[in-house]
Design a protein around this motif. Sequence first.
Motif, PDB file in Angstrom:
ATOM      1  N   ARG A 237      -3.617   0.927  -3.317  1.00 60.49           N
ATOM      2  CA  ARG A 237      -3.089  -0.686  -3.126  1.00 60.49           C
ATOM      3  C   ARG A 237      -2.464  -1.021  -4.586  1.00 60.49           C
ATOM      4  O   ARG A 237      -3.177  -1.037  -5.612  1.00 60.49           O
ATOM      5  CB  ARG A 237      -4.217  -1.710  -2.708  1.00 60.49           C
TER       6      ARG A 237
ATOM      7  N   GLU B  90      -5.323   5.438   0.927  1.00 59.96           N
ATOM      8  CA  GLU B  90      -4.482   4.312   0.671  1.00 59.96           C
ATOM      9  C   GLU B  90      -4.659   3.738  -0.567  1.00 59.96           C
ATOM     10  O   GLU B  90      -5.682   3.611  -1.210  1.00 59.96           O
ATOM     11  CB  GLU B  90      -4.845   3.311   1.778  1.00 59.96           C
TER      12      GLU B  90
ATOM     13  N   SER C  69       0.795  -1.074  -0.132  1.00 56.54           N
ATOM     14  CA  SER C  69      -0.056  -0.032  -0.001  1.00 56.54           C
ATOM     15  C   SER C  69       0.658   1.209   0.057  1.00 56.54           C
ATOM     16  O   SER C  69       2.033   1.305   0.551  1.00 56.54           O
ATOM     17  CB  SER C  69      -0.837  -0.031   1.221  1.00 56.54           C
TER      18      SER C  69
ATOM     19  N   LEU D 286       0.514   4.636   1.416  1.00 54.72           N
ATOM     20  CA  LEU D 286      -0.321   5.626   2.154  1.00 54.72           C
ATOM     21  C   LEU D 286       0.176   7.161   2.111  1.00 54.72           C
ATOM     22  O   LEU D 286       1.081   7.604   2.349  1.00 54.72           O
ATOM     23  CB  LEU D 286      -0.037   5.462   3.679  1.00 54.72           C
TER      24      LEU D 286
END
Lengths: 187, 180
Positions: B164, B162, B104, B106
């Motif tokens: 992914r 976030e 991920s 962030l």
Amino acid sequence: MATITKQKPSNLDKVLSKGRAEVNVATFALLFSEIVQYCQNRVYTVPELQTKLSEMGQHVGSHLLDVLFLREKGYKREIKLLNMLLFIKSSFWKTLFGKEADKLEHANDHEGTYYIIEKDPLVNRFISVPKDKGNLNCAAYTAGILEAVLNGANFPAKVTVHWHKGTTFMIKFDESVITRDKMVDGK
Amino acid sequence: MSRQSSRAPDPRKVNGELFTLTYGALVAQLLKDYEDDDEVNRQLEKMGYNIGVRLIEDFLARSNVSRCNDFRETADQIAKVAFKMYLGVTPVVSNWSAAGDEFSLLIENNPLTDFVELPDGHTDLNYSNLLCGALKGAMEMVQMEVDVKFVQDQLKGDNITELRLKFIRRLEDAVPAGED
């Protein structure tokens, strides 16, 4: 309602940034290129494309107006026409494009017409105009920003874009603006 | 007045708010034209893809990074070099999957979403979906097929934004015939 919804952040709860953030020119150029392509796919003619770009610009201008006056002029609005134009030529242009506009001129033959001349506008720097669209000027986007800022500051005007000494933005003010400005001056 | 900054402008940089609002104008226009969140997401991803495909060249030319040895290194390059270079932010790489093929990003201060409030009734809109497309497009040009999607978004009230990224496969057919 009993369901727990997540609290969305409000702009009013955030501190207004100082506006110093910058992004890479390539990021902007490619995004703008996508915008031009998108607009182009939805219109048939060059004038239509310019109108579309101008509309996009107006969206930006109307959102910029308040934040600009707040930061640059300490909440004070501008009421004199010439000062407004100078503000656009200097602070406004500098904030947006990192430099002042090259020139500000007043039309000889028409009171309510002004020109802002920019030799090499940022949005055109990475655009090569195809031959069959010779008169397309993507700075129509900037013209839209300008128009929205002027309208929002209560100087109703039409801003159009022309290929002349680089790019010339022709600002035609509504007659009411000129009449009012004379009154303000008369005092 | 004192607010006037005297630093010389960097020709390689653009005012962040001009960029943010330009992106906003685009999303607003797309919403007006398509009137459907999913369709807008798709359009944004497509545009992002086009951007990524071209941006990677600029990236390789300017960043001097060499070939990554593994996906972890790739993740670091994306976060610490690419994001920094093009958006001026550095996301944190975290939440690695056990197999090491998924992580991920962030993002604390997504520059695309300054001034933005998502109106009600747009729960499916991924406002910054352009990023997904850009990452996919750029990665594809270096022979990696990845899947990118939003998991959390501060615009929707999450604490963090976030993204992914999932590695799918290496693309082998990218070398033109006759070379190598």
